[in-house]
Design an enzyme around this catalytic site. Structure first.
Site, PDB file in Angstrom:
ATOM      1  N   HIS A 263       0.823  -1.217   0.000  1.00 14.13           N
ATOM      2  CA  HIS A 263       0.000   0.000   0.000  1.00 14.13           C
ATOM      3  C   HIS A 263       0.855   1.265   0.000  1.00 14.13           C
ATOM      4  CE1 HIS A 263       0.506  -0.252   4.503  1.00 14.13           C
ATOM      5  NE2 HIS A 263       0.511   1.065   4.381  1.00 14.13           N
ATOM      6  N   ASP A 317       0.109  -7.789   1.417  1.00 12.88           N
ATOM      7  CA  ASP A 317       0.538  -6.385   1.407  1.00 12.88           C
ATOM      8  C   ASP A 317       2.067  -6.249   1.397  1.00 12.88           C
ATOM      9  OD1 ASP A 317       0.182  -3.614   1.403  1.00 12.88           O
ATOM     10  OD2 ASP A 317       0.195  -3.493   3.592  1.00 12.88           O
ATOM     11  N   SER A 395       4.374   2.265   8.243  1.00 13.52           N
ATOM     12  CA  SER A 395       3.892   1.268   7.276  1.00 13.52           C
ATOM     13  C   SER A 395       5.047   0.681   6.479  1.00 13.52           C
ATOM     14  CB  SER A 395       2.890   1.910   6.321  1.00 13.52           C
ATOM     15  OG  SER A 395       1.661   2.119   6.945  1.00 13.52           O
TER      16      SER A 395
END
Length: 816
Positions: A263, A317, A395
């Protein structure tokens, strides 16, 4: 610059925190250092030549902000102004007091808090240097040199504070070519750049975070931390932050694979990835946040290798990159190990850059639980932290197990300093290994274990590969061409080179600094090709001697003859070259021959064992030119069986309106047929086996067949072959010969009484009204014969009684 962040059920939090792109020293990016010459000599800039850019539309930004707040999309801190500024159309050249030439360009955009420079063409030659600095001359970047060149030719600089930036290129007299500097975008920063302006500390993360070098929490993670880096991400005209890690592969060759979250890269193009900036060793020395921002080691550019897909909404992811250059040994980076087991271990850590801050560590003590983030079941680990949390900018950061091996990368979660019991979610390394798809671009295994060794875990390693020099290799589209033709050369050098120098003997151009090049050769001859390639460690050279042969076709003419071009199976042919122009070598190809190639001038006894037509090709070459003679179907090889025409047909006696099917019984090698059907339609045919030849006239007619090959022909003619009879007297003949057919009309069965007939009937055939044969019965003796007709529908039918010399017909009616 805005951050890619995490939030419960969302990957991105609308957190407006700036990426501090730059510290106030010249060695943030990989650069040579030094002082811009205009600063050394205190040279003034000609303000008449300032390039002034328009400001951005803040009303549009406010509208975008309102829309983005609705769907959780973060606000941008900067927007690109698209330009076309090159060393040829902007700025000006000036001579330094030491005699060197410099090119200077000042760019101004009113109201900007900071400016960033993005190049779509950036090629610095050997000896050239590029510098950038702000209007106060307190912030300088550079010198950027040939070592900053990228294979794709693009580059990006860190942010320069203020609304004015000066770019300065210093030319070396020894540079082999002119630089190519083309600026395509200026990033206009309009908020969240307080640190650049000296108004705010660098630390933006929450208070419960732990510095990586804090004792005791960071003591056991001093190797792993060296592989973790902050990422400045460019996606279109937006700028964000994530974290990721260098990762080891089974070959342990220091190839700079880098793992982050899918992402983090959603929507990024290949060109965007080439402008990503990676910050290694961005950390405090102990538990206390320093008063000034610490230094870091920064490099620009990466390319996509594999990812889980769908921006992390399905699957684990993961996003695997490769850095465009090797980290330098002085940075002391670490290639983190991994474990692809599906079983979780109790305890571990996460190392990350929350909110783009200096490196932090969070630890967990529980055993992670298998969970999901999107639509894929069992794709993630989830747990609560024992100490620390994660934030936006974390992230993509690695999740380490208790052995210090990567077992996941961060997708998102709900942990904060005010929600210490919130769960975070990491995409499983084991799922990323091979469960996101069946192709290499969806899996880690193809890259981290390319030889499919089956290793379940791999320890991390220091950058112990030493100097990783390039190993030059290249390929070419052709090696033998005619003058005036082109050859395309493709670099295949390993070791991530960033500089190339080609030398094309006899070619145009004769010199090139491109990665790949197409070259034209206009002069016949035999030529060498040389490629010299370099990376940050050194260079390598490959010379391919006598690689390109350029031929002149004008004086050379290929030609040949044979002693015979038509032969029988098993015979041989002698070939003689009639070529002119002093051929050096001969390349014969004999299709269909037992020996189908030869390199001698006059091949003898070339044998053919299979009938057919065969081509012959001769290529002659005199080392400076070549020519080809090619003759299709030149050699005809006939069968040894004698040509003999013969035929038959399904009948020879028929009634008016009936048709015959002919069968060719001819032998030998036949090339073509010529049929003639007297009294029929059609009257001629070239088919092998003509069918449906119809006769509409009463009489006796001939049939003729002529068969041909290249040497001979043969004819079969039967003068009285077909007898076509009238059906009108068939009833009278039946009575005459005491043949009784009854009942007529009939409902089901039909009887044919031949017991008193003086004719020997051989066959009985039954037809429908369309003339289609329904059945045939062989008659072995004259007697009463019963024909079962109950399977046929009501209508008109015909019955034929066939003797050796005539056909008797009666019309039959079936009524029900």
């Amino acid at each position: 610059m805005l951050l890619i962040t995490k939030y419960l059920n969302m990957k991105i939090l609308a957190l407006f925190t700036v990426l501090v792109f730059l510290a106030f020293y010249a060695n943030a990016q990989i650069s040579k250092g030094g002082l811009a010459p205009s600063l050394y000599y205190n040279l003034a800039y000609d303000n008449a030549k300032i390039v002034k850019l328009s400001s951005i539309d803040m009303n549009k930004i406010e509208i975008e902000d309102a829309e983005n707040l609705k769907d959780g999309t973060p606000l941008k801190y900067a927007e690109s102004i698209f330009v076309n500024l090159t060393i040829d159309n902007s700025g000006y050249w000036q001579q330094l007091p030491d005699g060197r030439e410099i090119w200077r360009l000042k760019i101004q955009s009113d109201g900007a808090l900071a400016l960033g420079v993005y190049y779509d063409k950036f090629i610095i030659p050997e000896g050239g240097e590029l510098y950038l600095y702000d209007e106060t001359k307190q912030q300088q970047l550079g010198a950027y040199t040939i070592d900053n060149n990228k294979p794709h030719g693009r580059f990006a600089n860190e942010l320069i504070k203020g609304e004015t930036i000066t770019i300065e290129y210093v030319e070396s007299p020894s540079s082999p070519y002119k630089p190519i500097i083309s600026i395509s975008e200026i990033a206009y920063a309009f908020r969240n750049v307080n640190f650049l302006l000296g108004n705010k500390e660098f630390g933006d993360s929450e208070s419960c975070q732990n510095n990586i070098n804090c004792t005791p929490i960071g003591d056991d993670w001093q190797d792993e931390k060296r592989g973790v880096a902050r990422i400045s991400i460019k996606i279109g005209d937006g700028y964000y932050l994530c974290t990721g890690s260098l990762i080891n592969n089974v070959k342990e060759d220091c190839y700079p694979y880098f793992l982050t979250a899918d992402h983090c890269a959603e929507g990024a193009t290949d060109e965007d990835l080439e402008s990503w900036v990676f910050y290694f060793n961005y950390e405090a020395v102990d538990c206390t946040n320093p008063a000034t921002e610490p230094s870091s080691n920064t490099m620009t550019g990466a390319f996509h290798v594999a990812n889980g897909g769908n921006g992390g909404d399905s699957g684990s992811d993961f996003y695997l990159l490769a850095l465009e250059t090797y980290p330098t040994e002085a940075w002391n980076v670490y290639y983190n190990g991994w474990n692809r087991s599906t079983t979780a271990s109790a305890g571990g850590a996460g190392i990350h850059h929350p909110s783009g801050d200096i490196k932090k560590i969070s630890t967990y003590t529980q055993t992670p639980i298998s969970s999901s983030w999107g639509s894929a079941s069992g794709s993630h680990w989830t747990f609560r932290w024992a100490d620390g949390v994660t934030e936006g900018g974390s992230s993509g950061s690695p999740m380490f197990n208790s052995s210090g091996l990567i077992v996941g990368d961060l997708t998102g979660g709900s942990s904060t300093c005010t929600n210490l019991l919130g769960y975070d979610y990491y995409g499983k390394f084991s799922y990323s290994w091979a469960s996101n798809g069946t192709t290499a671009d969806k899996r880690l295994k193809d890259w981290l274990d390319p030889d499919n060794s089956g290793v379940m875990s791999l320890n991390g390693m220091n950058q112990t590969c030493g100097t990783i020099l390039p190993v030059v290799a290249f390929s070419e589209s052709d090696t033998l061409i005619n003058k005036g033709q082109t050859v395309s050369f493709t670099d295949e050098t390993t070791g991530l080179p960033n500089w190339w120098k080609w030398t094309f003997q006899g070619g145009t151009p004769s010199l090139s600094f491109d990665k790949n090049r197409t070259v034209t050769y206009n002069t016949p001859g035999i030529y060498d090709v040389t490629l010299w390639a370099k990376n940050g460690f050194g260079g390598d050279t490959l010379v391919k001697s006598d690689r390109i042969i350029v031929l002149d076709t004008a004086p050379l003419n290929a030609d040949f003859t044979v002693n015979m071009d038509t032969i029988f199976v098993g015979d041989s042919v002698n070939f003689t070259s009639l070529s002119t122009g002093t051929p050096f070598f001969y390349d014969w190809t004999f299709d269909g021959a037992v020996t189908n190639t030869s390199t001698i001038k006059n091949p003898l006894n070339i044998k053919y064992n299979i009938p057919g037509f065969y081509a012959v090709r001769l290529i002659v070459n005199n080392t400076v030119s070549f020519d080809t003679a090619y003759v299709e179907s030149y050699i005809y090889v006939q069968d040894t069986v004698e040509l003999n025409a013969d035929f038959t047909s399904n009948f020879t006696t028929i009634f008016v309106g009936d048709s015959l099917d002919y069968t060719n019984l001819s032998t030998g090698t036949i090339i073509s047929n010529n049929w003639t059907f007297e009294g029929a339609t059609p009257s001629i045919s070239s088919d092998d086996n003509p069918s449906s030849v119809k006769y509409n006239t009463i009489g006796i007619f001939s049939t003729k067949l002529i068969v041909f090959n290249n040497l001979n022909y043969d004819t079969a003619l039967v003068q009285t072959y077909v007898t076509v009879k009238d059906t009108s007297n068939s009833v009278e003949e039946l009575n005459l010969h005491n043949i009784n057919i009854y009942p007529n009309p009939t409902k089901n069965n039909l009887f044919v009484d031949l017991s008193k007939s003086d004719l020997k009937v051989e066959n009985i055939r039954f037809y429908n009204e369309l003339g289609q044969l329904l059945f045939e019965e062989i008659v072995r003796e004259n007697k009463l014969i019963e024909l079962k007709l109950d399977q046929y529908s009501q209508g008109i039918y015909f019955i034929n009684l066939i003797t050796n010399d005539k056909i008797l017909t009666e019309r039959i009616s079936i009524r029900r």
